[in-house]
Write a protein that holds these residues in place. Structure first.
Motif, short mmCIF file in Angstrom:
data_model
loop_
_atom_site.label_atom_id
_atom_site.label_comp_id
_atom_site.label_asym_id
_atom_site.label_seq_id
_atom_site.Cartn_x
_atom_site.Cartn_y
_atom_site.Cartn_z
N GLY A 367 0.81 -1.16 0.56
CA GLY A 367 -0.25 0.10 -0.13
C GLY A 367 1.13 1.64 -0.42
O GLY A 367 0.10 2.12 0.70
N LEU A 368 1.95 1.11 -0.43
CA LEU A 368 2.80 2.18 -0.44
C LEU A 368 3.41 2.75 -2.13
O LEU A 368 3.35 1.60 -2.91
N TYR A 369 3.45 3.65 -2.42
CA TYR A 369 2.54 3.95 -3.49
C TYR A 369 4.16 5.15 -4.20
O TYR A 369 4.31 6.44 -4.21
N PRO A 370 5.22 4.73 -4.96
CA PRO A 370 6.46 5.43 -5.25
C PRO A 370 5.73 6.55 -6.49
O PRO A 370 5.57 5.66 -7.02
N LEU A 371 6.15 7.77 -6.55
CA LEU A 371 6.50 8.30 -7.04
C LEU A 371 7.36 9.22 -8.05
O LEU A 371 7.16 10.07 -8.44
N PHE A 392 9.82 5.15 -14.90
CA PHE A 392 9.53 6.71 -13.72
C PHE A 392 9.71 7.64 -14.56
O PHE A 392 10.93 7.38 -15.55
N SER A 393 8.82 8.25 -14.37
CA SER A 393 8.55 9.93 -15.07
C SER A 393 9.40 11.22 -14.00
O SER A 393 9.56 11.79 -15.24
N THR A 394 9.41 10.52 -12.91
CA THR A 394 10.55 11.81 -12.20
C THR A 394 11.61 10.90 -11.39
O THR A 394 11.11 10.21 -11.03
N TYR A 395 12.19 11.94 -11.54
CA TYR A 395 13.51 11.36 -10.64
C TYR A 395 14.07 12.80 -9.57
O TYR A 395 14.21 13.56 -9.78
N VAL A 396 14.80 12.57 -8.36
CA VAL A 396 14.78 13.67 -7.66
C VAL A 396 16.96 12.98 -6.73
O VAL A 396 16.61 12.25 -6.99
N GLY A 397 17.24 14.21 -7.28
CA GLY A 397 18.73 14.05 -6.58
C GLY A 397 19.24 14.10 -7.39
O GLY A 397 18.96 15.91 -7.78
N VAL A 503 1.63 -2.93 -12.49
CA VAL A 503 1.52 -1.89 -11.98
C VAL A 503 1.93 -0.47 -12.22
O VAL A 503 2.88 -0.68 -12.85
N VAL A 504 1.02 0.39 -12.20
CA VAL A 504 0.82 1.57 -12.55
C VAL A 504 0.09 2.21 -11.59
O VAL A 504 -1.26 2.13 -11.42
N ILE A 505 0.93 3.55 -11.39
CA ILE A 505 0.93 4.40 -10.63
C ILE A 505 0.63 5.72 -11.49
O ILE A 505 1.69 6.04 -11.91
N SER A 506 -0.28 6.99 -10.31
CA SER A 506 -0.17 8.15 -11.48
C SER A 506 -0.25 9.50 -10.12
O SER A 506 -1.57 8.44 -9.58
N SER A 507 -0.15 10.22 -9.97
CA SER A 507 -0.05 11.51 -8.94
C SER A 507 -0.78 12.67 -9.90
O SER A 507 -0.47 13.13 -11.29
N GLY A 508 -1.37 13.64 -9.07
CA GLY A 508 -1.78 14.63 -9.66
C GLY A 508 -2.68 15.66 -9.03
O GLY A 508 -4.10 14.81 -8.31
N ASP A 509 -3.35 16.62 -8.69
CA ASP A 509 -4.11 17.19 -8.23
C ASP A 509 -4.14 16.94 -6.70
O ASP A 509 -4.83 16.61 -5.84
N GLY A 510 -2.98 16.43 -5.65
CA GLY A 510 -3.71 15.89 -4.42
C GLY A 510 -3.90 14.62 -4.60
O GLY A 510 -3.81 13.87 -2.99
N THR A 511 -4.18 13.56 -5.53
CA THR A 511 -4.44 12.12 -5.32
C THR A 511 -3.16 11.81 -6.44
O THR A 511 -2.48 12.05 -6.61
N ILE A 512 -3.29 9.98 -5.57
CA ILE A 512 -2.54 9.18 -6.01
C ILE A 512 -3.86 8.43 -6.51
O ILE A 512 -4.69 7.42 -6.07
N ASP A 513 -3.17 8.13 -8.04
CA ASP A 513 -4.24 6.76 -8.43
C ASP A 513 -3.20 5.41 -8.79
O ASP A 513 -2.53 5.40 -9.29
N THR A 514 -4.14 4.41 -8.71
CA THR A 514 -3.44 3.53 -9.12
C THR A 514 -4.13 1.73 -10.12
O THR A 514 -5.13 2.35 -10.02
N THR A 515 -3.56 1.37 -10.88
CA THR A 515 -3.85 0.00 -11.35
C THR A 515 -3.16 -1.34 -10.72
O THR A 515 -2.11 -1.23 -11.51
N ILE A 516 -3.74 -1.69 -10.52
CA ILE A 516 -2.88 -3.58 -10.02
C ILE A 516 -3.79 -4.60 -10.07
O ILE A 516 -4.82 -4.27 -10.35
N ASP A 517 -3.24 -5.37 -11.36
CA ASP A 517 -3.27 -6.55 -11.08
C ASP A 517 -3.07 -7.46 -9.93
O ASP A 517 -1.92 -7.96 -9.90
N ARG A 518 -3.87 -7.66 -9.16
CA ARG A 518 -3.66 -8.31 -7.84
C ARG A 518 -3.15 -9.85 -7.97
O ARG A 518 -2.42 -9.92 -7.75
#
Length: 572
Positions: A367-371, A392-397, A503-518
């Protein structure tokens, strides 16, 4: 006669009202398509040119690189700007000057060989080198900064040339960045700080962009792994929540014991996992910080997962294998060498893909979603960045700039999209961190804030280790909150996409959306269903315990009632 003029004016106004939306739309769709010409020792893009790439990536939509000696007239077609970077001294062919002379847009020359670039740069000439101890922008007193003594190649300039940045010495002023009729010259040989901050500020002018008023800032909590202290995490989380500051969490899914090799996952540390979930729900955003943050037998958080630091090379071999250190001279033909190199890159790709996939899937399972992604110790090859961009679409550092020495890493003042990141957005870290053994660490970070504020909108990003406790973090936050127009970055407010198998994770406007094939996730590794089975078992045990407690309570109530009834009968 006046009536005729009035009709013409009305007609002109109607035409302007009709075409104004189209003009506005065209302005919004303006593409900054940049051509970068360079001169380097081996004729290839090197670390210096990538520094320029990082700076331009904050402004340009498209950047094309070409050796200056090979440029043709057609290379400038459709380009909005030309940048030339003379990293080394060299005599350029006359064709290079001809191409630049016929270009109508802004041209910027950096470093050496400006005299080889045609008549547009006749306003610049050589002069004696000078030592400067400060940099400034004439007419902008807030942009003056003291620097370490630095010797610059001197230049002379013709009358009518505008000095945008100058160096100040003991008794002299020395032009550093100058402009004449749309031609800019940057008299430095490397775009490292502090020169990079002034160069990026001038880019606002070169690209005709309005500079922002705010200062984007971020705090990243570093090296959070299954052996972290959950109470310390919660203390830090509560402090950041109290200050209403969003933050990043650099998370390492697996802790590997350096002596026994034992692996611990977050499923083995339920209190740490609970703290991370709380943090994610209360201002924190997860950044994948490697899978184990170690290679060979180094400790998690200390090792270099995507770089063999012992041999200072990319991961072209297994953890227990000795690397193949051959060079091109050891092969019978260039073709054989190329085949060997392709095999190395394929090995590295598979290694990185496996760890990124495991990291994303494992965190998503909890239930942790890296952005975003941050390479351990910022070390990664150029091929590695290409692989990461698939996930990833975003890199930090900070950023490693070539594959020969991991220490060749640098940052840039503004959020950027450099070409060697293959579409990833870079959120640069500029402030370093609170060193545990340095009592002046916070003040040093604030000194860096002052330096990077030379660039309007310059990033104020740094990190903090939660094990240091809340006292020093509170001091850091108190200082950073005093930054003029500080704007805390929230990854959840930004558009980010993270994807791996199932696993697909996306964010925007303060929310996190996930599409996960459990189902797919559960079949990817036995660890995932085992974790959920363990959670279910724990819940079941609590349920059984709850039923037992209820039975005991009911029996107690029944016993009290029976005793009271017997007493009533006895007294009656």
């Amino acid at each position: 006669m006046m009536k005729g003029k009035a009709r013409l004016m009305v007609f002109a106004m109607i035409i302007m009202l009709w075409i104004q939306p189209a003009l506005a739309e065209a302005a919004e769709e303006k593409e900054e398509d940049v051509l970068v010409l360079y001169t380097t020792t081996d004729g290839e893009v090197n670390a210096d040119v990538r520094l320029l790439d990082m700076a331009l990536g904050a402004f340009a939509d498209t950047i094309t690189f070409k050796n200056a000696a090979d440029v043709e007239a057609g290379d400038t077609e459709g380009k909005s700007h030309i940048f030339y970077y003379g990293v080394t001294k060299e005599t350029l062919p006359g064709r290079t000057a001809e191409v630049i002379d016929t270009f109508n847009g802004p041209v910027t020359a950096i470093g050496y060989n400006t005299a080889e670039l045609g008549g547009g740069f006749d306003f610049v000439g050589p002069a004696i080198c000078g030592t400067v101890t400060a940099l400034s922008m004439p007419g902008k007193p807030d942009k003056t900064r003291q620097i370490e003594p630095h010797e610059l190649d001197g230049i002379t300039i013709e009358e009518g040339t505008r000095v945008i940045v100058e160096g100040l010495g003991a008794e002299t002023k020395q032009p550093v960045i100058v402009e004449n009729q749309g031609h800019y010259h940057v008299a430095v040989d490397s775009l490292v700080p502090p020169f990079s901050t002034y160069f990026s500020q001038v880019l606002y002018e070169i690209f005709d962009e309005e500079a922002p008023d705010d200062t984007p800032a971020f705090i990243r909590l570093e090296d959070i792994h299954p052996m972290a202290d959950p109470e310390q995490l919660m203390d830090v989380a509560e402090l950041l929540k109290e200050h209403n500051i969003p933050y990043m969490m650099a998370v390492i899914p697996v802790y590997t014991h350096p002596e026994t090799g034992e692996e611990l996952h977050f499923s083995d540390s339920p209190k740490v996992l609970q703290a991370l979930r709380y943090m994610q729900d209360n201002g924190g955003s997860v950044v994948l910080h490697g899978y184990t943050h170690q290679f060979r037998d180094s400790e998690t958080g200390e090792g270099f997962e995507f770089w063999d630091v012992e041999h200072d090379m990319p991961i072209y071999h297994g953890q227990e294998e000795n690397p193949d250190m051959r060079t091109e001279a050891d092969f019978d033909s260039p073709e054989d060498y190329e085949v060997w190199q392709e095999e190395n890159l394929a090995f590295e790709r598979e290694y990185i893909e496996k760890r990124l996939t495991r990291g994303i899937q494992e965190l998503a399972n909890y239930g942790l979603y890296p952005l975003a992604f941050e390479a351990p110790h910022y070390t990664m090859s150029q091929n590695g960045y290409n692989v990461v961009s698939d996930y990833f679409s975003t890199y930090v550092g900070q950023v490693q700039l070539h594959d020969k020495d991991w220490r060749t890493m640098e940052t840039t003042p503004l959020a950027s999209n450099p070409t060697f990141f293959h579409g990833m957005n870079l959120l640069p870290e500029t402030l370093s961190y609170v060193h545990p053994d340095d009592e002046q660490a916070v003040q040093k970070m604030m000194d860096r804030v002052h330096q990077y504020q030379v660039t309007d909108g310059g990033m104020a990003g740094g990190f903090y280790h939660p094990y240091l406790g809340v006292e020093r973090l509170e001091k850091l936050l108190g200082e950073m909150e005093q930054i003029p127009n500080v704007e805390w970055m929230d990854l959840k407010e930004m558009e980010n996409t993270t994807s791996a198998e199932n696993v697909v994770i996306s964010s925007g406007d303060g929310t996190i959306d996930t599409t996960i094939d459990r189902t797919g996730l559960m079949t990817a590794s036995l660890d995932y269903p085992v974790y959920h089975a363990k959670v279910l078992a724990q819940k079941s045990m609590w349920g059984i315990a709850g039923v037992g407690m209820s039975a005991v309570l009911l029996f107690g109530v029944y016993a009290v009632r029976q005793r009271k009834k017997e007493e009533d009968i006895h007294h009656g």
